[in-house]
Design a protein around this motif. Structure first.
Motif, PDB file in Angstrom:
ATOM      1  N   LYS A 156       5.008  23.099   5.226  1.00  0.00           N
ATOM      2  CA  LYS A 156       5.702  24.124   5.269  1.00  0.00           C
ATOM      3  C   LYS A 156       4.343  25.527   4.829  1.00  0.00           C
ATOM      4  O   LYS A 156       4.109  25.247   3.240  1.00  0.00           O
ATOM      5  N   ASN A 157       4.077  26.182   5.227  1.00  0.00           N
ATOM      6  CA  ASN A 157       3.276  26.959   4.482  1.00  0.00           C
ATOM      7  C   ASN A 157       4.356  28.353   4.123  1.00  0.00           C
ATOM      8  O   ASN A 157       4.880  28.770   5.002  1.00  0.00           O
ATOM      9  N   VAL A 158       4.030  28.591   2.516  1.00  0.00           N
ATOM     10  CA  VAL A 158       5.324  29.772   1.934  1.00  0.00           C
ATOM     11  C   VAL A 158       4.760  31.275   2.363  1.00  0.00           C
ATOM     12  O   VAL A 158       4.683  31.515   2.630  1.00  0.00           O
ATOM     13  N   THR A 159       2.957  30.555   1.900  1.00  0.00           N
ATOM     14  CA  THR A 159       1.810  31.837   1.470  1.00  0.00           C
ATOM     15  C   THR A 159       0.551  31.684   2.877  1.00  0.00           C
ATOM     16  O   THR A 159       0.639  30.301   3.273  1.00  0.00           O
ATOM     17  N   LYS A 160      -0.565  32.658   3.246  1.00  0.00           N
ATOM     18  CA  LYS A 160      -1.225  32.492   3.873  1.00  0.00           C
ATOM     19  C   LYS A 160      -2.074  31.081   2.665  1.00  0.00           C
ATOM     20  O   LYS A 160      -2.953  30.382   3.611  1.00  0.00           O
ATOM     21  N   ASP A 161      -2.161  30.884   1.852  1.00  0.00           N
ATOM     22  CA  ASP A 161      -2.990  30.184   0.418  1.00  0.00           C
ATOM     23  C   ASP A 161      -1.907  28.838  -0.011  1.00  0.00           C
ATOM     24  O   ASP A 161      -2.839  28.450  -0.652  1.00  0.00           O
ATOM     25  N   LEU A 162      -0.920  28.960   0.230  1.00  0.00           N
ATOM     26  CA  LEU A 162       0.042  27.956  -0.194  1.00  0.00           C
ATOM     27  C   LEU A 162       1.039  27.468   0.532  1.00  0.00           C
ATOM     28  O   LEU A 162       1.654  28.169   1.100  1.00  0.00           O
ATOM     29  N   SER A 163       0.607  25.642   0.702  1.00  0.00           N
ATOM     30  CA  SER A 163       2.145  25.222   1.915  1.00  0.00           C
ATOM     31  C   SER A 163       2.239  23.818   1.006  1.00  0.00           C
ATOM     32  O   SER A 163       1.272  23.729  -0.235  1.00  0.00           O
ATOM     33  N   LEU A 164       3.458  23.799   1.233  1.00  0.00           N
ATOM     34  CA  LEU A 164       4.510  22.685   0.369  1.00  0.00           C
ATOM     35  C   LEU A 164       4.734  21.533   1.272  1.00  0.00           C
ATOM     36  O   LEU A 164       4.670  21.827   2.760  1.00  0.00           O
ATOM     37  N   TRP A 165       4.815  20.251   1.322  1.00  0.00           N
ATOM     38  CA  TRP A 165       4.546  19.644   1.991  1.00  0.00           C
ATOM     39  C   TRP A 165       6.145  18.198   1.117  1.00  0.00           C
ATOM     40  O   TRP A 165       5.855  17.277   0.293  1.00  0.00           O
ATOM     41  N   LEU A 166       6.198  17.727   1.784  1.00  0.00           N
ATOM     42  CA  LEU A 166       6.785  15.956   1.402  1.00  0.00           C
ATOM     43  C   LEU A 166       6.582  15.203   2.436  1.00  0.00           C
ATOM     44  O   LEU A 166       6.204  15.101   3.662  1.00  0.00           O
ATOM     45  N   GLY A 167       6.512  13.439   2.028  1.00  0.00           N
ATOM     46  CA  GLY A 167       5.589  12.361   2.654  1.00  0.00           C
ATOM     47  C   GLY A 167       6.389  11.595   2.485  1.00  0.00           C
ATOM     48  O   GLY A 167       7.033  11.279   1.656  1.00  0.00           O
ATOM     49  N   TYR A 168       5.060  10.488   2.811  1.00  0.00           N
ATOM     50  CA  TYR A 168       6.509   8.844   2.750  1.00  0.00           C
ATOM     51  C   TYR A 168       5.193   8.342   3.190  1.00  0.00           C
ATOM     52  O   TYR A 168       4.474   8.241   3.978  1.00  0.00           O
ATOM     53  N   ARG A 169       4.440   7.016   2.916  1.00  0.00           N
ATOM     54  CA  ARG A 169       3.643   6.377   2.756  1.00  0.00           C
ATOM     55  C   ARG A 169       4.540   4.617   2.533  1.00  0.00           C
ATOM     56  O   ARG A 169       4.974   4.498   1.282  1.00  0.00           O
ATOM     57  N   LEU A 170       4.340   3.829   3.392  1.00  0.00           N
ATOM     58  CA  LEU A 170       4.555   2.386   3.116  1.00  0.00           C
ATOM     59  C   LEU A 170       3.190   1.280   3.051  1.00  0.00           C
ATOM     60  O   LEU A 170       2.212   1.794   4.341  1.00  0.00           O
ATOM     61  N   ILE A 171       3.238   0.883   2.110  1.00  0.00           N
ATOM     62  CA  ILE A 171       2.351  -0.202   2.356  1.00  0.00           C
ATOM     63  C   ILE A 171       2.328  -1.650   1.944  1.00  0.00           C
ATOM     64  O   ILE A 171       3.482  -2.235   0.950  1.00  0.00           O
ATOM     65  N   GLU A 172       2.993  -2.863   2.945  1.00  0.00           N
ATOM     66  CA  GLU A 172       2.822  -4.175   2.854  1.00  0.00           C
ATOM     67  C   GLU A 172       1.690  -4.392   3.131  1.00  0.00           C
ATOM     68  O   GLU A 172       0.784  -4.349   3.665  1.00  0.00           O
ATOM     69  N   ARG A 173       1.010  -5.142   2.448  1.00  0.00           N
ATOM     70  CA  ARG A 173       0.326  -6.542   2.165  1.00  0.00           C
ATOM     71  C   ARG A 173       0.372  -7.483   1.732  1.00  0.00           C
ATOM     72  O   ARG A 173       1.570  -7.820   1.538  1.00  0.00           O
ATOM     73  N   THR A 174      -0.788  -8.712   2.505  1.00  0.00           N
ATOM     74  CA  THR A 174      -0.118 -10.244   2.154  1.00  0.00           C
ATOM     75  C   THR A 174      -1.001 -10.769   1.449  1.00  0.00           C
ATOM     76  O   THR A 174      -1.080 -12.331   1.313  1.00  0.00           O
ATOM     77  N   HIS A 175      -2.123 -10.635   1.254  1.00  0.00           N
ATOM     78  CA  HIS A 175      -3.009 -11.029   1.393  1.00  0.00           C
ATOM     79  C   HIS A 175      -3.759 -10.565   0.165  1.00  0.00           C
ATOM     80  O   HIS A 175      -4.251  -9.354  -0.048  1.00  0.00           O
ATOM     81  N   PRO A 176      -4.151 -10.810  -1.434  1.00  0.00           N
ATOM     82  CA  PRO A 176      -3.968 -12.165  -1.892  1.00  0.00           C
ATOM     83  C   PRO A 176      -2.715 -12.417  -2.235  1.00  0.00           C
ATOM     84  O   PRO A 176      -2.053 -13.718  -2.485  1.00  0.00           O
TER      85      PRO A 176
ATOM     86  N   PRO B 227       7.175   8.030  -1.563  1.00  0.00           N
ATOM     87  CA  PRO B 227       7.565   9.465  -1.402  1.00  0.00           C
ATOM     88  C   PRO B 227       6.857   9.823  -2.159  1.00  0.00           C
ATOM     89  O   PRO B 227       6.042   9.591  -3.249  1.00  0.00           O
ATOM     90  N   PHE B 228       6.029  11.081  -1.413  1.00  0.00           N
ATOM     91  CA  PHE B 228       5.787  12.131  -2.299  1.00  0.00           C
ATOM     92  C   PHE B 228       6.181  13.384  -2.089  1.00  0.00           C
ATOM     93  O   PHE B 228       6.909  14.206  -1.080  1.00  0.00           O
ATOM     94  N   ALA B 229       5.443  14.283  -3.048  1.00  0.00           N
ATOM     95  CA  ALA B 229       5.848  15.542  -2.701  1.00  0.00           C
ATOM     96  C   ALA B 229       4.348  16.484  -3.193  1.00  0.00           C
ATOM     97  O   ALA B 229       4.189  16.149  -4.591  1.00  0.00           O
ATOM     98  N   GLN B 230       4.496  17.440  -2.736  1.00  0.00           N
ATOM     99  CA  GLN B 230       2.373  18.048  -2.798  1.00  0.00           C
ATOM    100  C   GLN B 230       3.041  19.616  -3.033  1.00  0.00           C
ATOM    101  O   GLN B 230       3.665  19.599  -1.910  1.00  0.00           O
ATOM    102  N   ALA B 231       2.241  20.419  -3.239  1.00  0.00           N
ATOM    103  CA  ALA B 231       1.528  21.670  -2.992  1.00  0.00           C
ATOM    104  C   ALA B 231       0.042  21.486  -3.043  1.00  0.00           C
ATOM    105  O   ALA B 231      -0.543  21.285  -3.671  1.00  0.00           O
ATOM    106  N   MET B 232      -0.140  22.495  -2.246  1.00  0.00           N
ATOM    107  CA  MET B 232      -1.685  22.717  -1.891  1.00  0.00           C
ATOM    108  C   MET B 232      -1.742  24.336  -1.491  1.00  0.00           C
ATOM    109  O   MET B 232      -1.604  25.094  -0.830  1.00  0.00           O
ATOM    110  N   HIS B 233      -3.330  24.495  -2.583  1.00  0.00           N
ATOM    111  CA  HIS B 233      -3.091  25.719  -2.787  1.00  0.00           C
ATOM    112  C   HIS B 233      -4.493  25.828  -2.195  1.00  0.00           C
ATOM    113  O   HIS B 233      -5.639  25.078  -3.528  1.00  0.00           O
TER     114      HIS B 233
END
Length: 81
Positions: A6-26, A34-40
């Motif tokens: 969501k853009n809070v202002t023209k230069d600032l945005s807030l984010w909520l996200g998720y990443r699943l990591i699965e690996r079998t080797h080695p 899950p993550f939360a971030q702010a970008m300016h």
């Protein structure tokens, strides 16, 4: 990695996200991240933009009782040709 922002202002945005990591080797690993971030972003000139991103991540590993947390920061410059 999926995220909703969501853009809070023209230069600032807030984010909520998720990443699943699965690996079998080695070895098998299942991690929910899950993550939360702010970008300016700041325009320093007509062609140069400075971007700051701060992200807080929770790292939940299957089979472990307590999560791990980390705070990450990125600074990036963009120059338009």
């Amino acid at each position: 990695r999926g995220a909703l922002g969501k853009n809070v202002t023209k230069d600032l945005s807030l984010w909520l996200g998720y990443r699943l990591i699965e690996r079998t080797h080695p070895t098998y690993l299942h991690e929910d991240r899950p993550f939360a971030q702010a970008m300016h972003g700041t325009n320093l000139s007509d062609r140069f933009r400075l971007i700051n991103r701060t992200r807080f991540e929770g790292r939940y590993f299957r089979g472990l009782s307590s999560p791990a947390f980390r705070l990450r920061h990125m600074v990036r410059g963009q120059y338009r040709f």
